[in-house]
Design a protein around this motif. Structure first.
Motif, PDB file in Angstrom:
ATOM      1  N   ALA A 271       0.812  -1.216   0.000  1.00 14.69           N
ATOM      2  CA  ALA A 271       0.000   0.000   0.000  1.00 14.69           C
ATOM      3  C   ALA A 271       0.844   1.265   0.000  1.00 14.69           C
ATOM      4  O   ALA A 271       0.454   2.277  -0.571  1.00 14.69           O
ATOM      5  CB  ALA A 271      -0.939   0.003   1.203  1.00 14.69           C
ATOM      6  N   ASP A 272       2.025   1.223   0.605  1.00 15.94           N
ATOM      7  CA  ASP A 272       2.857   2.426   0.713  1.00 15.94           C
ATOM      8  C   ASP A 272       3.732   2.667  -0.515  1.00 15.94           C
ATOM      9  O   ASP A 272       4.432   3.677  -0.581  1.00 15.94           O
ATOM     10  CB  ASP A 272       3.733   2.346   1.955  1.00 15.94           C
ATOM     11  CG  ASP A 272       2.936   2.514   3.237  1.00 15.94           C
ATOM     12  OD1 ASP A 272       1.741   2.873   3.157  1.00 15.94           O
ATOM     13  OD2 ASP A 272       3.503   2.291   4.313  1.00 15.94           O
ATOM     14  N   LYS A 273       3.672   1.811  -1.500  1.00 16.15           N
ATOM     15  CA  LYS A 273       4.482   1.999  -2.700  1.00 16.15           C
ATOM     16  C   LYS A 273       4.042   3.213  -3.511  1.00 16.15           C
ATOM     17  O   LYS A 273       4.768   3.669  -4.386  1.00 16.15           O
ATOM     18  CB  LYS A 273       4.465   0.743  -3.561  1.00 16.15           C
ATOM     19  CG  LYS A 273       5.270  -0.372  -2.927  1.00 16.15           C
ATOM     20  CD  LYS A 273       5.398  -1.560  -3.830  1.00 16.15           C
ATOM     21  CE  LYS A 273       6.293  -2.597  -3.152  1.00 16.15           C
ATOM     22  NZ  LYS A 273       6.485  -3.776  -3.974  1.00 16.15           N
ATOM     23  N   ILE A 274       2.895   3.739  -3.216  1.00 19.58           N
ATOM     24  CA  ILE A 274       2.378   4.916  -3.916  1.00 19.58           C
ATOM     25  C   ILE A 274       2.976   6.217  -3.375  1.00 19.58           C
ATOM     26  O   ILE A 274       2.919   7.258  -4.008  1.00 19.58           O
ATOM     27  CB  ILE A 274       0.836   4.947  -3.816  1.00 19.58           C
ATOM     28  CG1 ILE A 274       0.249   5.909  -4.818  1.00 19.58           C
ATOM     29  CG2 ILE A 274       0.397   5.293  -2.414  1.00 19.58           C
ATOM     30  CD1 ILE A 274      -1.265   5.873  -4.873  1.00 19.58           C
ATOM     31  N   LEU A 275       3.567   6.148  -2.194  1.00 21.30           N
ATOM     32  CA  LEU A 275       4.083   7.341  -1.531  1.00 21.30           C
ATOM     33  C   LEU A 275       5.222   7.979  -2.322  1.00 21.30           C
ATOM     34  O   LEU A 275       6.041   7.292  -2.916  1.00 21.30           O
ATOM     35  CB  LEU A 275       4.568   7.002  -0.122  1.00 21.30           C
ATOM     36  CG  LEU A 275       3.528   6.406   0.820  1.00 21.30           C
ATOM     37  CD1 LEU A 275       4.175   6.046   2.150  1.00 21.30           C
ATOM     38  CD2 LEU A 275       2.359   7.335   1.014  1.00 21.30           C
TER      39      LEU A 275
END
Length: 145
Positions: free
Chosen positions: A24-28
């Motif tokens: 989920a945090d790969k979009i940051l």
């Protein structure tokens, strides 16, 4: 006792070094809009994902320092807010390889759309729509390195 402390410290450091970013945090991070006129910072707060405009080709008045305002906003009370740090993406949650449940605001038109975000090969596919995703448009953003 000192050896145990040192080993524990090394273990914690190694765990942090080799820990992978949750899916989920790969979009940051920073993203460049499809037309290369805006740079958006996507961040996480309270378990949800948001994005704010941190740079734009038309973000400033001709003097180069005064931020332009959100003059096309449908809500007259919001027309005086700066384009700099303007929230464009808000309230996204991660499910099944996509971020959804959020909305995207387009400062060029002053409209807000339902939105789904998908990450594929370091490109972010943004699908904005009204009502049903079938009736929308997809924009592709590139990660800023």
């Amino acid at each position: 006792m000192k050896k145990i402390g040192i080993l524990l410290l090394c273990f914690v450091a190694a765990t942090k070094t080799f820990a992978q970013t949750p899916e989920a945090d790969k979009i940051l991070g920073l993203w460049l809009s499809e037309d290369k006129t805006g740079k958006i910072d996507i961040y996480k707060a309270n378990g949800k994902y948001f994005g704010k405009l941190i740079w734009g080709k038309t973000m400033y008045e001709p003097d180069g320092t005064t931020s332009r305002k959100d003059v096309k906003n449908k809500d007259e009370k919001l027309r005086s807010r700066n384009l700099r740090d303007l929230m464009m993406l808000y309230d996204f949650t991660y499910h099944d390889n996509a971020w959804d449940g959020g909305q995207i605001y387009d400062p060029y038109s002053g409209k807000t759309y339902s939105c789904t975000l998908k990450l594929k090969e370091e490109k972010l596919y943004i699908r904005g729509y009204i009502g049903v995703s079938l009736f929308g448009r997809t924009s592709v953003w590139e990660r800023v390195k």
